[in-house]
Write a protein that holds these residues in place. Structure first.
Motif, PDB file in Angstrom:
ATOM      1  N   GLN A 128     -36.799  12.253   8.483  1.00  0.00           N
ATOM      2  CA  GLN A 128     -38.234  12.394   8.726  1.00  0.00           C
ATOM      3  C   GLN A 128     -38.663  13.847   8.622  1.00  0.00           C
ATOM      4  OE1 GLN A 128     -40.418   9.881   9.287  1.00  0.00           O
ATOM      5  NE2 GLN A 128     -42.145  11.296   9.398  1.00  0.00           N
ATOM      6  N   LEU A 129     -37.834  14.761   9.126  1.00  0.00           N
ATOM      7  CA  LEU A 129     -38.149  16.189   9.041  1.00  0.00           C
ATOM      8  C   LEU A 129     -38.217  16.633   7.583  1.00  0.00           C
ATOM      9  CD1 LEU A 129     -38.604  18.950  10.297  1.00  0.00           C
ATOM     10  CD2 LEU A 129     -36.128  19.200  10.548  1.00  0.00           C
ATOM     11  N   GLN A 156     -39.868   6.104  17.821  1.00  0.00           N
ATOM     12  CA  GLN A 156     -40.874   6.939  18.470  1.00  0.00           C
ATOM     13  C   GLN A 156     -40.625   8.429  18.216  1.00  0.00           C
ATOM     14  OE1 GLN A 156     -43.617   5.790  20.038  1.00  0.00           O
ATOM     15  NE2 GLN A 156     -44.337   7.903  20.222  1.00  0.00           N
ATOM     16  N   SER A 157     -39.351   8.840  18.094  1.00  0.00           N
ATOM     17  CA  SER A 157     -39.052  10.251  17.815  1.00  0.00           C
ATOM     18  C   SER A 157     -39.618  10.652  16.460  1.00  0.00           C
ATOM     19  CB  SER A 157     -37.539  10.486  17.846  1.00  0.00           C
ATOM     20  OG  SER A 157     -37.007  10.211  19.119  1.00  0.00           O
ATOM     21  N   GLU A 158     -39.430   9.783  15.458  1.00  0.00           N
ATOM     22  CA  GLU A 158     -39.971  10.068  14.133  1.00  0.00           C
ATOM     23  C   GLU A 158     -41.497  10.127  14.172  1.00  0.00           C
ATOM     24  OE1 GLU A 158     -37.788   7.822  14.880  1.00  0.00           O
ATOM     25  OE2 GLU A 158     -35.991   8.153  13.666  1.00  0.00           O
ATOM     26  N   ARG A 159     -42.101   9.233  14.966  1.00  0.00           N
ATOM     27  CA  ARG A 159     -43.564   9.227  15.097  1.00  0.00           C
ATOM     28  C   ARG A 159     -44.046  10.503  15.772  1.00  0.00           C
ATOM     29  NH1 ARG A 159     -45.849   4.249  18.324  1.00  0.00           N
ATOM     30  NH2 ARG A 159     -44.843   3.162  16.596  1.00  0.00           N
ATOM     31  N   MET A 215     -30.416  10.036  14.932  1.00  0.00           N
ATOM     32  CA  MET A 215     -30.581  11.459  14.634  1.00  0.00           C
ATOM     33  C   MET A 215     -30.607  11.703  13.121  1.00  0.00           C
ATOM     34  SD  MET A 215     -31.139  13.042  17.368  1.00  0.00           S
ATOM     35  CE  MET A 215     -31.045  14.716  16.745  1.00  0.00           C
ATOM     36  N   ARG A 216     -29.848  10.905  12.362  1.00  0.00           N
ATOM     37  CA  ARG A 216     -29.914  11.033  10.910  1.00  0.00           C
ATOM     38  C   ARG A 216     -31.307  10.648  10.404  1.00  0.00           C
ATOM     39  NH1 ARG A 216     -24.573   8.976  10.984  1.00  0.00           N
ATOM     40  NH2 ARG A 216     -25.325   6.860  10.598  1.00  0.00           N
ATOM     41  N   THR A 217     -31.868   9.583  11.001  1.00  0.00           N
ATOM     42  CA  THR A 217     -33.216   9.159  10.618  1.00  0.00           C
ATOM     43  C   THR A 217     -34.232  10.235  10.964  1.00  0.00           C
ATOM     44  OG1 THR A 217     -32.589   6.863  11.042  1.00  0.00           O
ATOM     45  CG2 THR A 217     -34.938   7.341  10.875  1.00  0.00           C
ATOM     46  N   GLU A 237     -34.555  26.254  17.458  1.00  0.00           N
ATOM     47  CA  GLU A 237     -33.238  25.612  17.414  1.00  0.00           C
ATOM     48  C   GLU A 237     -33.241  24.488  16.375  1.00  0.00           C
ATOM     49  OE1 GLU A 237     -30.870  27.001  18.871  1.00  0.00           O
ATOM     50  OE2 GLU A 237     -31.887  28.267  20.315  1.00  0.00           O
ATOM     51  N   VAL A 238     -33.569  24.830  15.146  1.00  0.00           N
ATOM     52  CA  VAL A 238     -33.712  23.829  14.090  1.00  0.00           C
ATOM     53  C   VAL A 238     -32.388  23.136  13.784  1.00  0.00           C
ATOM     54  CG1 VAL A 238     -33.296  25.395  12.147  1.00  0.00           C
ATOM     55  CG2 VAL A 238     -34.821  23.438  11.855  1.00  0.00           C
ATOM     56  N   ASP A 239     -31.259  23.734  14.161  1.00  0.00           N
ATOM     57  CA  ASP A 239     -29.973  23.072  13.939  1.00  0.00           C
ATOM     58  C   ASP A 239     -29.836  21.813  14.781  1.00  0.00           C
ATOM     59  OD1 ASP A 239     -28.085  24.331  16.487  1.00  0.00           O
ATOM     60  OD2 ASP A 239     -29.860  25.414  15.870  1.00  0.00           O
ATOM     61  N   ALA A 240     -30.612  21.707  15.869  1.00  0.00           N
ATOM     62  CA  ALA A 240     -30.592  20.480  16.668  1.00  0.00           C
ATOM     63  C   ALA A 240     -31.442  19.392  16.018  1.00  0.00           C
ATOM     64  CB  ALA A 240     -31.101  20.767  18.085  1.00  0.00           C
ATOM     65  N   LEU A 241     -32.599  19.779  15.478  1.00  0.00           N
ATOM     66  CA  LEU A 241     -33.465  18.814  14.790  1.00  0.00           C
ATOM     67  C   LEU A 241     -32.917  18.431  13.423  1.00  0.00           C
ATOM     68  CD1 LEU A 241     -37.096  20.096  15.453  1.00  0.00           C
ATOM     69  CD2 LEU A 241     -36.244  17.816  15.948  1.00  0.00           C
ATOM     70  N   GLY A 242     -32.363  19.413  12.714  1.00  0.00           N
ATOM     71  CA  GLY A 242     -31.908  19.173  11.347  1.00  0.00           C
ATOM     72  C   GLY A 242     -30.441  19.497  11.180  1.00  0.00           C
ATOM     73  N   HIS A 243     -29.604  18.939  12.049  1.00  0.00           N
ATOM     74  CA  HIS A 243     -28.165  19.174  11.965  1.00  0.00           C
ATOM     75  C   HIS A 243     -27.608  18.531  10.699  1.00  0.00           C
ATOM     76  CE1 HIS A 243     -24.479  20.450  14.041  1.00  0.00           C
ATOM     77  NE2 HIS A 243     -23.890  19.408  13.464  1.00  0.00           N
ATOM     78  N   LYS A 244     -26.465  19.015  10.240  1.00  0.00           N
ATOM     79  CA  LYS A 244     -25.828  18.438   9.058  1.00  0.00           C
ATOM     80  C   LYS A 244     -25.627  16.937   9.241  1.00  0.00           C
ATOM     81  CE  LYS A 244     -23.243  22.475   7.367  1.00  0.00           C
ATOM     82  NZ  LYS A 244     -21.903  23.059   7.173  1.00  0.00           N
ATOM     83  N   ARG A 245     -26.260  16.171   8.384  1.00  0.00           N
ATOM     84  CA  ARG A 245     -26.194  14.718   8.518  1.00  0.00           C
ATOM     85  C   ARG A 245     -24.787  14.184   8.289  1.00  0.00           C
ATOM     86  NH1 ARG A 245     -30.916  13.361   4.486  1.00  0.00           N
ATOM     87  NH2 ARG A 245     -30.039  15.258   3.601  1.00  0.00           N
ATOM     88  N   SER A 246     -23.986  14.898   7.517  1.00  0.00           N
ATOM     89  CA  SER A 246     -22.613  14.463   7.275  1.00  0.00           C
ATOM     90  C   SER A 246     -21.754  14.530   8.529  1.00  0.00           C
ATOM     91  CB  SER A 246     -21.983  15.324   6.178  1.00  0.00           C
ATOM     92  OG  SER A 246     -21.969  16.694   6.568  1.00  0.00           O
TER      93      SER A 246
END
Length: 404
Positions: A247-248, A201-204, A241-243, A225-234
Motif C-alpha cells: 500500500q505504501l 484498516q491499516s492500509e485504509r 505487514m507485506r500488504t 522510521e520508514v524501515d518499520a513501515l517499509g521493511h524488506k518484504r523478503s
C-alpha cells in the motif's frame, strides 16, 4: 434501536461471566425489550450453575414465551440493582453500532489520525551540518523554488528523499526545516499512526493520511522510521505487514491520487532494512546521510541547551572538541547531567551557584556517545554490502574519521 443500559450490561456480563445475579438482571432487561432468544442464552448459563434456582426458572419460562407470573420476580434483597446500573452506565464504553463490529473509517480532516501543522523552523536554525544542508538544497529545495529553471532543465519533482544516520542526530528536525523553507504544511507519520488490529484498516489509515496530505498541498509528508513501515518484504513473515508495504508503494506512486505538491521525506536509522522497491527511482530515490554533528554544530547545540540555564565560565569550544561522535540527543543529555551536578551541589552546600565548566567536565566523565553501535553496524555495511555504491557517502565519512 439499541438500549444503552442493555449494551452496558452486556459488556459488564462479558467482563464478569460468573456474576449470576448480574446475568439474571440482564436477562430480565432483555425479556422486557422483546429480545427473548438472547435472554435464553444467558439464563441457560445461569441454570447450568444453579439448576434449581426458582427466579432463573421463572425468567426462562418468560423468555421461552410461557405464561408470565402475575408479578415479576422480586429482586434479591441483597443486590442493589440501581447501584449496578449507575456503576456501569457511564464507565463501560459503548459497543460499535455497525453490524460487523468494525470501527468507522477516517473521513476528512476533522477525523484524521495525524496532525497537520505549519513548520516555523528553517535550515538556518540547524546548527552546523553544512554538507547536509548543501545536499538538501541541491537535491530537493532548489528544484522546488525555481520553477522556470526546473522547467527548462526538465527536472521532475517526483520521488522523495531518505534521511539516514545514527539515532538522535536531528533527522526529524531537518525534515521540519525543509517544510519551513518551502512554506509547506508538515505531517509526521510513524508506524503507530497507521497500524490497526482490523484487517485492511491499516492500509485504509495509510491511504487516508496520504489523502490528507494531498488535500493540504503543498505538504511535506514525513515518514519516521520508514524501515518499520517499509521493511524488506523478503524478510517479513506477516502477510498483513507485506500488504501494508504494498500500500505504501502504491501511495508513493500516486496510483490512488495525484501526489502533486506532496513531498515525501523519510528517515531511518537502518536504510539497509528498507525494501529496495521503496528506494527505486520515483520513490525514495535520493538519500542524505545525517552524521553526528561536527564541532561547529556541537557548539551550537550546546549553546541552545544551556541558553535558558544559569551558567558561568563555560568553554563551548573545549566542550565541542571533547564531544566527538556525540549525537544531538547525547549533547542534550550532557547538559542535563551537568545541571544535576550543579543542583546537587547547591542543595548539599546550601549555596545556590551557576552551572560551571567543572560540572560539564564531570558530566563528560559519565555520559558516553550513543552512536558507537550504529557506527559499527554501518562499518560492516560499508565493507560488505556496498556493491552498488548505495553507501559510498557513508564509506567516505567512515574513512575520513578512520573508522573504516
Amino acid at each position: 434501536m439499541s438500549n444503552p443500559l442493555i449494551e452496558s450490561m452486556l459488556a459488564a456480563v462479558e467482563a464478569s461471566p460468573d456474576d449470576l445475579p448480574l446475568r439474571r438482571h440482564l436477562a430480565e432487561l432483555l425479556i422486557g425489550a422483546g429480545r427473548g432468544p438472547e435472554a435464553v442464552a444467558h439464563l441457560a448459563v445461569a441454570l447450568a450453575q444453579e439448576p434449581a434456582h426458582a427466579e432463573t426458572q421463572a425468567l426462562m419460562t418468560q423468555a421461552l414465551g410461557g405464561p408470565s407470573a402475575a408479578e415479576p420476580p422480586a429482586p434479591s434483597p441483597d443486590v442493589n440493582w440501581k447501584a449496578y446500573e449507575k456503576e456501569f452506565e457511564g464507565s463501560v464504553p459503548p459497543r460499535y453500532a455497525r453490524a460487523d463490529d468494525e470501527p468507522d473509517p477516517i473521513e476528512g480532516d476533522d477525523d484524521r489520525t495525524v496532525d497537520i501543522e505549519l513548520s516555523g523552523v528553517k535550515l538556518a536554525d540547524v546548527g552546523g551540518m553544512q554538507d547536509v544542508k548543501k545536499r538538501l538544497e541541491l537535491a530537493f529545495l532548489a528544484p522546488m523554488k525555481n520553477e522556470k529553471l526546473r522547467s527548462m532543465y526538465g527536472k521532475s519533482l517526483r520521488g522523495g528523499l531518505l534521511l539516514y544516520g545514527p539515532p538522535g542526530c536531528g533527522k526529524t528536525f531537518l525534515a521540519r526545516a525543509v517544510a519551513g523553507e518551502m512554506g509547506a504544511r508538515f505531517v509526521s507519520v510513524s508506524l503507530v499512526d497507521v497500524l490497526n488490529m482490523w484487517i485492511g484498516q491499516s492500509e485504509r489509515n495509510l491511504h487516508d493520511i496520504f489523502q490528507a496530505a494531498r488535500r493540504n498541498a503543498p505538504c511535506v509528508l514525513f515518514l519516521d522510521e520508514v524501515d518499520a513501515l517499509g521493511h524488506k518484504r523478503s524478510q517479513m513473515q506477516s502477510s498483513s505487514m507485506r500488504t501494508l508495504g504494498n500500500q505504501l508503494l502504491a501511495e508513493m506512486d500516486g496510483m490512488e491520487g495525484s501526489n502533486d505538491g506532496v513531498f515525501v521525506l523519510a528517515a531511518t536509522n537502518a536504510p539497509w532494512d528498507v525494501d529496495p522497491a521503496l528506494r527505486r527511482p520515483g520513490r525514495l530515490d535520493r538519500t542524505v546521510l545525517v552524521i553526528p554533528p561536527d564541532a561547529e554544530a556541537r557548539a551550537a547545540i550546546l549553546e541552545v541547551h544551556l541558553r535558558d540555564r544559569p551558567i558561568a565560565g563555560i568553554d563551548l569550544k573545549r566542550l565541542a572538541a571533547a564531544t566527538d561522535k556525540f549525537s544531538g540527543a547525547d549533547l542534550a543529555h550532557l547538559c542535563e547531567t551537568a545541571a544535576e551536578y550543579a543542583m546537587h551541589d547547591s542543595v548539599t552546600s546550601g549555596n545556590v551557584r551557576m552551572i560551571e565548566q567543572r560540572d560539564m567536565e564531570a558530566a563528560l566523565r559519565e555520559v558516553r556517545p550513543s552512536t558507537g553501535p550504529w557506527l559499527q553496524t554501518a562499518r560492516n555495511v560499508a565493507m560488505f554490502a556496498n556493491e552498488d555504491g548505495a553507501y559510498s557517502e557513508l564509506a567516505k565519512y567512515l574513512k575520513k574519521n578512520k573508522l573504516l
